[in-house]
Design a protein around this motif. Structure first.
Motif, PDB file in Angstrom:
ATOM      1  N   ILE A 288       6.975 -18.338 -20.526  1.00 30.81           N
ATOM      2  CA  ILE A 288       5.924 -16.721 -19.740  1.00 30.81           C
ATOM      3  C   ILE A 288       6.558 -18.011 -17.771  1.00 30.81           C
ATOM      4  N   LEU A 289       7.016 -16.794 -17.597  1.00 32.54           N
ATOM      5  CA  LEU A 289       8.026 -17.037 -15.969  1.00 32.54           C
ATOM      6  C   LEU A 289       7.253 -16.495 -14.922  1.00 32.54           C
ATOM      7  N   GLN A 290       6.296 -17.702 -13.914  1.00 38.20           N
ATOM      8  CA  GLN A 290       5.759 -17.548 -12.732  1.00 38.20           C
ATOM      9  C   GLN A 290       6.821 -17.519 -11.432  1.00 38.20           C
ATOM     10  N   ARG A 291       6.772 -17.237 -10.831  1.00 43.16           N
ATOM     11  CA  ARG A 291       7.198 -17.005  -9.024  1.00 43.16           C
ATOM     12  C   ARG A 291       6.267 -16.680  -8.183  1.00 43.16           C
ATOM     13  N   PRO A 292       6.635 -16.999  -6.991  1.00 45.69           N
ATOM     14  CA  PRO A 292       5.947 -16.273  -5.786  1.00 45.69           C
ATOM     15  C   PRO A 292       5.851 -14.451  -5.912  1.00 45.69           C
ATOM     16  N   HIS A 293       4.696 -14.064  -5.718  1.00 47.01           N
ATOM     17  CA  HIS A 293       5.093 -12.677  -4.889  1.00 47.01           C
ATOM     18  C   HIS A 293       5.808 -12.151  -5.466  1.00 47.01           C
ATOM     19  N   GLU A 294       5.897 -12.509  -6.948  1.00 45.47           N
ATOM     20  CA  GLU A 294       7.064 -11.539  -8.240  1.00 45.47           C
ATOM     21  C   GLU A 294       6.248 -11.463  -9.671  1.00 45.47           C
ATOM     22  N   HIS A 295       6.686  -9.965 -10.316  1.00 45.99           N
ATOM     23  CA  HIS A 295       5.796 -10.001 -11.868  1.00 45.99           C
ATOM     24  C   HIS A 295       6.135 -11.486 -12.582  1.00 45.99           C
ATOM     25  N   VAL A 296       5.616 -11.356 -13.498  1.00 43.91           N
ATOM     26  CA  VAL A 296       5.056 -12.149 -14.657  1.00 43.91           C
ATOM     27  C   VAL A 296       6.120 -11.732 -15.022  1.00 43.91           C
TER      28      VAL A 296
ATOM     29  N   LYS B 282       0.238  -6.553 -10.624  1.00 39.71           N
ATOM     30  CA  LYS B 282       0.731  -6.854  -9.075  1.00 39.71           C
ATOM     31  C   LYS B 282       1.300  -7.317  -9.119  1.00 39.71           C
ATOM     32  N   PRO B 283       2.248  -7.168  -8.583  1.00 43.78           N
ATOM     33  CA  PRO B 283       3.523  -8.766  -7.895  1.00 43.78           C
ATOM     34  C   PRO B 283       2.242  -9.811  -7.872  1.00 43.78           C
ATOM     35  N   ASN B 284       1.276 -10.249  -6.768  1.00 39.67           N
ATOM     36  CA  ASN B 284       0.394 -11.211  -7.018  1.00 39.67           C
ATOM     37  C   ASN B 284      -0.542 -11.333  -7.682  1.00 39.67           C
ATOM     38  N   GLN B 285      -0.144 -10.534  -9.454  1.00 39.49           N
ATOM     39  CA  GLN B 285      -1.566 -11.227 -10.036  1.00 39.49           C
ATOM     40  C   GLN B 285      -0.710 -12.163 -11.036  1.00 39.49           C
ATOM     41  N   THR B 286      -1.265 -13.623 -10.982  1.00 39.48           N
ATOM     42  CA  THR B 286      -0.564 -14.862 -11.164  1.00 39.48           C
ATOM     43  C   THR B 286      -0.942 -14.716 -12.913  1.00 39.48           C
ATOM     44  N   PHE B 287      -0.313 -15.317 -13.131  1.00 39.77           N
ATOM     45  CA  PHE B 287      -1.057 -16.491 -15.054  1.00 39.77           C
ATOM     46  C   PHE B 287      -2.003 -17.069 -15.185  1.00 39.77           C
ATOM     47  N   LEU B 288      -2.693 -16.816 -15.362  1.00 38.01           N
ATOM     48  CA  LEU B 288      -4.480 -17.595 -15.582  1.00 38.01           C
ATOM     49  C   LEU B 288      -3.684 -18.062 -17.462  1.00 38.01           C
ATOM     50  N   CYS B 289      -3.780 -17.741 -18.635  1.00 37.98           N
ATOM     51  CA  CYS B 289      -4.251 -18.061 -20.109  1.00 37.98           C
ATOM     52  C   CYS B 289      -3.289 -17.113 -21.051  1.00 37.98           C
ATOM     53  N   ALA B 290      -3.439 -18.185 -22.511  1.00 44.39           N
ATOM     54  CA  ALA B 290      -2.506 -17.046 -23.521  1.00 44.39           C
ATOM     55  C   ALA B 290      -2.818 -17.353 -24.167  1.00 44.39           C
ATOM     56  N   THR B 291      -2.986 -17.515 -25.589  1.00 47.41           N
ATOM     57  CA  THR B 291      -3.331 -18.262 -26.677  1.00 47.41           C
ATOM     58  C   THR B 291      -2.301 -18.604 -27.098  1.00 47.41           C
ATOM     59  N   THR B 292      -2.734 -19.626 -27.926  1.00 48.40           N
ATOM     60  CA  THR B 292      -1.688 -21.488 -28.006  1.00 48.40           C
ATOM     61  C   THR B 292      -1.459 -20.185 -29.308  1.00 48.40           C
TER      62      THR B 292
END
Length: 673
Positions: free
Chosen positions: A204-212, A234-244
């Motif tokens: 999972i890739l997270q970048r500022p002001h970009e979609h996940v 939305k582009p500013n909705q950042t990654f928080l969690c995932a199933t491991t």
């Protein structure tokens, strides 16, 4: 370079997605007791929650442990530090099979494949994903490839160098997007997992002001196979969690995993071919999710809301009044998936989740009963109830720690919920727990605490000694312990005994630190107005000098011999000469470039005999310099997951104590420099 030894860490655990597990999942475990093994900053702790006692504690790393997982297939344990050092242990921590420094830093997450052969590490600020191969028979660990998030699809040689070539941190930093904010500073791979049969790898890739984005990568060389943009967010909705782990459908063989973003948006992902299976708008602001048989459980961060969803995104059941400990970590106690460990910043809870036929069996006493919203599920009927029962709940500091007092081996710590704990360096459990109806901001003495409301409390009898009507931020006593100066949020410095206003900063700027001069005729105050002011102690508001140079709020001050030391939000330490009241700046010390992301310097102590300057940062680092011009830091380690909210130092024993927003207290001793 300097080093330290951690004597003790007081806390329940440093829980993240992959930093702990119940002992019950080990194939060697024969006990009926409820034991949990987890990281505690840079230490490993095994705790028996059935008897409330610590069974094992060991200082392993000089920085925090971010990965701590058990692999049943090889019956071994993997730990990895924030700076990328891997240790592979025997199941009982008695042997270290592998101890190896990887070539990445700022590790955020790690994944160990089911068969024990593949290890993947995500580096948040380096923006890289590292693949390693483990041979459990010969205990050898080999780096196979490294991928940077900005790698072009066809650029194999430049971006995926052979593992025997080193990657320069400078080169990686040149590719990074920089930002002035902490959230936007998170650039790169946040999470990684593979399917059970290791046919597919997803990051999972997270970048500022970009979609996940979700990247499907080649297992063997890290090449990008497919890029899935979660464009419904939305582009500013950042990654928080995932199933491991993935959920495998027995009839189709398909595997799914779930990804949670801000605002409760959850994507269930089909891995073959890679696409969004469904989207859930979950209530309760979940920051932890886990598969429960064929369903998805979501736990609210502090909302007490737990939801149950089907694989197609239908809300099956919901409840309130579940544990709420800033939840970010979920682990089943066994494959039966009836007992669930729920971990967070504030504590650890063991709950039982069960379906009950109310016609035959009454609901357990004190159980939280779910509201069934969809009875079309096979396991549910009109007489069936889903219950959540708390079996164990362990918490110490319930919110961010704030304030420290130290006297030899005795430590007192407070938090914003009004909890005050008394500890001994040699013991795991607190000696005493007191609660006041206010938020602790600082310790004025062993028996007095200053609060955010401005009340000065006597801990022993719970009485308010004085009410300043504005937050008490700092305090300092003279050597004889007869006069105490109190720094307040309205910019005033007050003599506690005479009630005289010794100083007042312009525009009522908060006073964040106060220090007496060696002859105790003067004092210095560090303020939010970017200045350090020198005051005549026995006069009212008599300003002697104003020290300038910092470009942001000055957060702490110390006065030793003929030198004044300050640190500030601008990430620098300034050393001033106080000889003959000249107050000129001698030199400025800067934080190492290895400190990434947004941070400030929060607290400062000086050991004038060893000529050491000690600082803490708002992103959990301990930084030490020699007190000399052009000095570079001789120690820079991340020792807390959260911001450091207090610092005390005893130069006689070289003991240093910190408390953080991660609800932990650390006692360590600086080794000989």
């Amino acid at each position: 370079m300097a080093s330290f030894t951690i004597e003790n860490v007081f806390g329940v655990g440093s829980f993240r997605l992959c930093s702990g597990f119940p002992t019950a999942i080990k194939i060697t475990d024969k006990s009926d007791a409820h034991l949990y093994e987890c990281a505690l900053n840079g230490c490993i702790q095994v705790y028996n929650y059935s008897t409330d006692e610590r069974l094992f504690f060991q200082h392993v790393y000089d920085d925090i442990i971010v990965v701590m997982v058990y692999n049943e297939y090889v019956n071994q344990i993997l730990t990895c530090s924030y700076t990328g050092k891997i240790i592979i242990w025997s199941h009982d921590y008695q042997k270290r099979y592998v101890e190896q420094q990887t070539r990445i830093n700022h590790v955020h997450y790690g994944f160990w494949t089911t068969d024990g052969t593949g290890i993947y590490l995500c580096s948040r600020f380096d923006g890289t994903l590292l693949s390693l191969t483990y041979d459990s028979e010969h205990h050898s660990l080999t780096e196979t490839w490294l991928r940077h998030w900005a790698t072009p699809r066809a650029d194999a040689e430049t971006v995926h160098p052979p593992s025997n070539l080193s990657i320069s941190p400078i080169n990686i930093a040149e590719k990074m997007e920089t930002s002035n904010t902490y959230v936007a500073g998170s650039i790169g791979y946040e999470f990684v997992l593979s399917t059970n049969l290791r046919r597919h790898l997803f990051a999972i890739l997270q970048r500022p002001h970009e979609h996940v984005h979700i990247h499907e990568l080649n297992l063997h060389d890290g090449h990008l196979i497919q890029d899935l943009k979660l464009q419904h967010a939305k582009p500013n909705q950042t990654f928080l969690c995932a199933t491991t782990t993935t959920l495998r459908q027995t009839d189709t063989g398909k595997e799914f995993f779930a990804v949670g973003l801000q605002s409760g948006l959850i994507f269930i992902i089909d891995t073959n071919p890679l696409h969004v299976h469904c989207i859930i708008n979950a209530t309760g602001s979940p920051q932890a999710i886990i598969w429960w048989h064929s369903y998805l459980l979501t736990f609210g961060y502090i909302s007490t809301i737990v939801n149950v969803y089907s694989l197609d995104g239908t809300l099956i059941a919901s409840c309130k009044d579940a544990p709420a400990t800033a939840i970010c970590h979920l682990q089943w106690n066994s494959t039966e998936q009836d007992l669930l460990w729920v971990g967070g910043y504030m504590g650890l809870t063991l709950v039982r989740l069960e379906l009950i036929d109310t016609v035959r069996t009454p609901s357990p006493v004190n159980a939280v009963v779910f509201t069934i919203l969809n009875t079309s599920v096979d396991e549910l009927s009109p007489s069936t109830t889903l219950c959540l029962t708390t079996l164990i709940h362990k918490t110490l500091h319930e919110t961010a720690g704030c304030g420290i007092y130290m006297d030899k081996k005795e430590i007192l710590s407070g938090d914003l919920s009004g909890n005050i704990f008394r500890w001994s360096v040699d013991e795991a459990k607190p000696k005493e727990h007191t609660h006041i109806s206010d938020s602790v901001r600082c310790f004025v003495s062993k028996n007095l605490v200053g609060t955010l409301s401005g009340a000065l409390y006597n801990i022993d009898n719970q009485e308010i000694i004085e009410d300043f009507s504005t937050a008490i931020i700092c305090a300092a006593w003279n050597n004889a312990q007869t006069v105490c100066l109190i720094g307040l949020a309205d910019g005033s410095l007050v003599n506690l005994q005479s009630k005289r206003i010794v100083g007042l900063h312009a525009n009522n700027a908060e006073i964040w630190g106060v220090a007496w001069s060696p002859n105790e005729q003067l004092c210095a105050t560090a303020s939010e107005d970017q200045t350090t002011c020198i005051w005549q102690v026995d006069q009212e508001r008599k300003l002697i000098a104003t020290l300038t140079g910092h470009t942001t709020a000055v957060t702490a001050v110390q006065w030793k011999y003929e030198r004044i030391y300050t640190c500030a939000d601008d990430r620098t330490v300034r050393v001033y000469n106080s000889h003959a009241n000249t107050y000129n700046c001698l030199y400025v010390l800067r934080t190492p470039t290895s400190l990434f992301g947004w941070f400030t310097l929060t607290y400062l102590q000086v050991d004038e005999e060893q000529k050491l300057i000690i600082c803490t940062t708002q992103n959990g680092y301990l930084v030490v310099w020699r007190d000399e011009e052009n000095a570079r830091a001789i120690l820079c380690q991340k020792i807390h997951f959260g911001s450091l909210e207090a610092l005390k130092y005893d130069k006689t024993t070289r003991r240093l104590v910190t408390v953080g927003s991660d609800c932990t207290v650390t006692s360590l001793r600086l080794n000989s420099v």
